[in-house]
Design a protein around this motif. Structure first.
Motif, PDB file in Angstrom:
ATOM      1  N   PRO A  17      -4.817   5.232  -4.032  1.00  0.00           N
ATOM      2  CA  PRO A  17      -4.372   3.873  -3.720  1.00  0.00           C
ATOM      3  C   PRO A  17      -3.661   3.253  -4.922  1.00  0.00           C
ATOM      4  CG  PRO A  17      -6.712   4.152  -3.250  1.00  0.00           C
ATOM      5  CD  PRO A  17      -6.257   5.399  -3.942  1.00  0.00           C
ATOM      6  N   ARG A  18      -2.731   2.391  -4.625  1.00  0.00           N
ATOM      7  CA  ARG A  18      -1.973   1.731  -5.690  1.00  0.00           C
ATOM      8  C   ARG A  18      -2.883   0.818  -6.503  1.00  0.00           C
ATOM      9  NH1 ARG A  18       3.075   1.293  -6.348  1.00  0.00           N
ATOM     10  NH2 ARG A  18       3.643   1.915  -4.235  1.00  0.00           N
ATOM     11  N   THR A  19      -2.718   0.835  -7.803  1.00  0.00           N
ATOM     12  CA  THR A  19      -3.425  -0.128  -8.644  1.00  0.00           C
ATOM     13  C   THR A  19      -2.673  -1.449  -8.569  1.00  0.00           C
ATOM     14  OG1 THR A  19      -3.912   1.680 -10.134  1.00  0.00           O
ATOM     15  CG2 THR A  19      -4.309  -0.535 -10.991  1.00  0.00           C
ATOM     16  N   ALA A  31       7.267  10.036   1.675  1.00  0.00           N
ATOM     17  CA  ALA A  31       8.631   9.936   1.155  1.00  0.00           C
ATOM     18  C   ALA A  31       8.586   9.741  -0.338  1.00  0.00           C
ATOM     19  CB  ALA A  31       9.356   8.753   1.805  1.00  0.00           C
ATOM     20  N   ILE A  32       9.629  10.211  -0.991  1.00  0.00           N
ATOM     21  CA  ILE A  32       9.813   9.862  -2.410  1.00  0.00           C
ATOM     22  C   ILE A  32      11.312   9.766  -2.682  1.00  0.00           C
ATOM     23  CG2 ILE A  32       9.617  12.285  -3.191  1.00  0.00           C
ATOM     24  CD1 ILE A  32       8.371  11.028  -5.827  1.00  0.00           C
ATOM     25  N   TRP A  33      11.652   8.747  -3.416  1.00  0.00           N
ATOM     26  CA  TRP A  33      13.043   8.468  -3.804  1.00  0.00           C
ATOM     27  C   TRP A  33      13.266   9.141  -5.151  1.00  0.00           C
ATOM     28  CZ3 TRP A  33      14.987   2.698  -3.809  1.00  0.00           C
ATOM     29  CH2 TRP A  33      16.287   2.629  -4.339  1.00  0.00           C
ATOM     30  N   ARG A  34      14.218  10.068  -5.174  1.00  0.00           N
ATOM     31  CA  ARG A  34      14.550  10.734  -6.430  1.00  0.00           C
ATOM     32  C   ARG A  34      16.023  10.507  -6.753  1.00  0.00           C
ATOM     33  NH1 ARG A  34      10.477  14.534  -7.857  1.00  0.00           N
ATOM     34  NH2 ARG A  34       9.136  15.152  -6.140  1.00  0.00           N
ATOM     35  N   THR A  35      16.348  10.664  -8.025  1.00  0.00           N
ATOM     36  CA  THR A  35      17.759  10.569  -8.438  1.00  0.00           C
ATOM     37  C   THR A  35      18.040  11.706  -9.421  1.00  0.00           C
ATOM     38  OG1 THR A  35      17.042   8.960 -10.049  1.00  0.00           O
ATOM     39  CG2 THR A  35      18.177   8.097  -8.111  1.00  0.00           C
ATOM     40  N   GLY A  36      18.962  11.512 -10.326  1.00  0.00           N
ATOM     41  CA  GLY A  36      19.284  12.543 -11.309  1.00  0.00           C
ATOM     42  C   GLY A  36      20.785  12.713 -11.403  1.00  0.00           C
ATOM     43  N   GLU A  92       0.801  -1.233   0.000  1.00  0.00           N
ATOM     44  CA  GLU A  92       0.000   0.000   0.000  1.00  0.00           C
ATOM     45  C   GLU A  92       0.830   1.277   0.000  1.00  0.00           C
ATOM     46  OE1 GLU A  92      -2.691  -0.525   3.266  1.00  0.00           O
ATOM     47  OE2 GLU A  92      -3.420  -2.413   2.401  1.00  0.00           O
ATOM     48  N   ARG A  93       2.125   1.172   0.220  1.00  0.00           N
ATOM     49  CA  ARG A  93       2.971   2.367   0.245  1.00  0.00           C
ATOM     50  C   ARG A  93       2.865   3.129  -1.078  1.00  0.00           C
ATOM     51  NH1 ARG A  93       6.882   3.970  -2.384  1.00  0.00           N
ATOM     52  NH2 ARG A  93       6.886   2.033  -3.556  1.00  0.00           N
ATOM     53  N   ARG A  94       2.754   4.418  -0.986  1.00  0.00           N
ATOM     54  CA  ARG A  94       2.786   5.261  -2.186  1.00  0.00           C
ATOM     55  C   ARG A  94       3.837   6.353  -1.989  1.00  0.00           C
ATOM     56  NH1 ARG A  94      -0.598   5.529  -6.282  1.00  0.00           N
ATOM     57  NH2 ARG A  94       1.473   5.876  -7.146  1.00  0.00           N
ATOM     58  N   SER A  95       4.519   6.706  -3.044  1.00  0.00           N
ATOM     59  CA  SER A  95       5.458   7.825  -2.985  1.00  0.00           C
ATOM     60  C   SER A  95       4.678   9.137  -2.964  1.00  0.00           C
ATOM     61  CB  SER A  95       6.376   7.800  -4.205  1.00  0.00           C
ATOM     62  OG  SER A  95       7.129   6.619  -4.197  1.00  0.00           O
ATOM     63  N   CYS A  96       5.251  10.115  -2.295  1.00  0.00           N
ATOM     64  CA  CYS A  96       4.574  11.409  -2.142  1.00  0.00           C
ATOM     65  C   CYS A  96       5.447  12.510  -2.736  1.00  0.00           C
ATOM     66  CB  CYS A  96       4.321  11.699  -0.663  1.00  0.00           C
ATOM     67  SG  CYS A  96       3.324  10.432   0.124  1.00  0.00           S
TER      68      CYS A  96
END
Ligand SMILES: Cc1cc2nc3c(=O)[nH]c(=O)nc-3n(C[C@H](O)[C@H](O)[C@H](O)COP(=O)(O)O)c2cc1C
Length: 205
Positions: A193-195, A153-158, A31-35
């Motif tokens: 919600p996550r599909t 939380a959200i994981w970003r890169t770049g 159920e975790r979703r990034s924000c």
């Protein structure tokens, strides 16, 4: 149910006794979703420490601990934003002041940023990719731990993690690289919600 209770019931037998805890764990994963939108408050230092301590229980071949964290607190974001802008200006000398301001703003997208750093070391049995894979697991652990404590939380890169000016600002050694920028804070809005996704599975029977 504590971990000790779980160990005891596991020793005692029926897996059904574990069902409630197991389903909690599975639900947390599913159920975790990034924000992407995050605001104050972010986790305090005790909460951050609890999250990072949990995250470093990630799988780690050879127990090399080939990772570390850099925590960018709210007060440190301006200096980070300047380093990002300096890096952008170096890469694109024609960048306008407005563009550089937009880059600076990236450091302010959340109250707290945890930079997960992979620090692979030469090892006769554990290649660098496995050590980086362990750092990836750690980064996911930070995201899950944030979710468990009620933070977004959200994981970003770049490319910024590879930019010499940003690397110098973070104090990265030559063998270290950025696995992820984990943005942490209070979600601005609830995520959909996550599909459910069907896993690709090949059963060999
Ligand atoms: C290695 C890695 C790098 C990522 N980099 C970015 C990024 O730079 N920007 C971004 O918006 N999402 C990035 N993502 C994706 C988000 O973290 C997130 O997984 C995605 O928005 C899907 O949302 P969900 O986690 O709720 O499924 C990255 C994910 C991974 C694993």
């Amino acid at each position: 149910m504590t971990r000790a209770d779980i160990r005891e019931s596991r020793a005692a037998g029926p897996r059904a006794t574990l069902a409630r805890d197991a389903s909690d764990v599975l639900a947390a994963l599913r159920e975790r979703r990034s924000c992407p939108g995050l605001t104050l408050p972010g986790p305090d230092h005790d909460e951050l420490r609890a999250m990072l301590e949990a995250a470093v229980s990630a799988p780690d071949h050879g127990r090399l601990r080939p990772w570390r964290f850099i925590v960018v607190d709210a007060a440190a974001r301006t200096a980070l934003g300047d380093a990002l802008a300096d890096a952008h200006a170096e890469r694109d000398p024609a960048a306008t002041p407005e563009e550089l301001d937009r880059v600076r703003a990236k450091a302010h997208r959340a109250p707290t940023i945890v930079v997960v750093v992979a620090a692979p070391q030469p090892h006769p049995k554990v290649p660098a990719w496995e050590q980086r894979a362990s750092a990836v697991c750690v980064a996911h652990g930070v995201v899950l731990a944030a979710d468990a404590l009620g933070y977004g939380a959200i994981w970003r890169t770049g490319w910024f993690g590879e930019a010499p000016k940003v690397r110098a600002h973070l104090g990265l050694a030559a063998h270290e690289d950025v696995t992820g920028w984990i943005y942490l804070g209070t979600p601005v809005r609830q995520q959909a919600p996550r599909t459910p996704t069907e896993p690709a599975i090949t059963w060999l029977t």
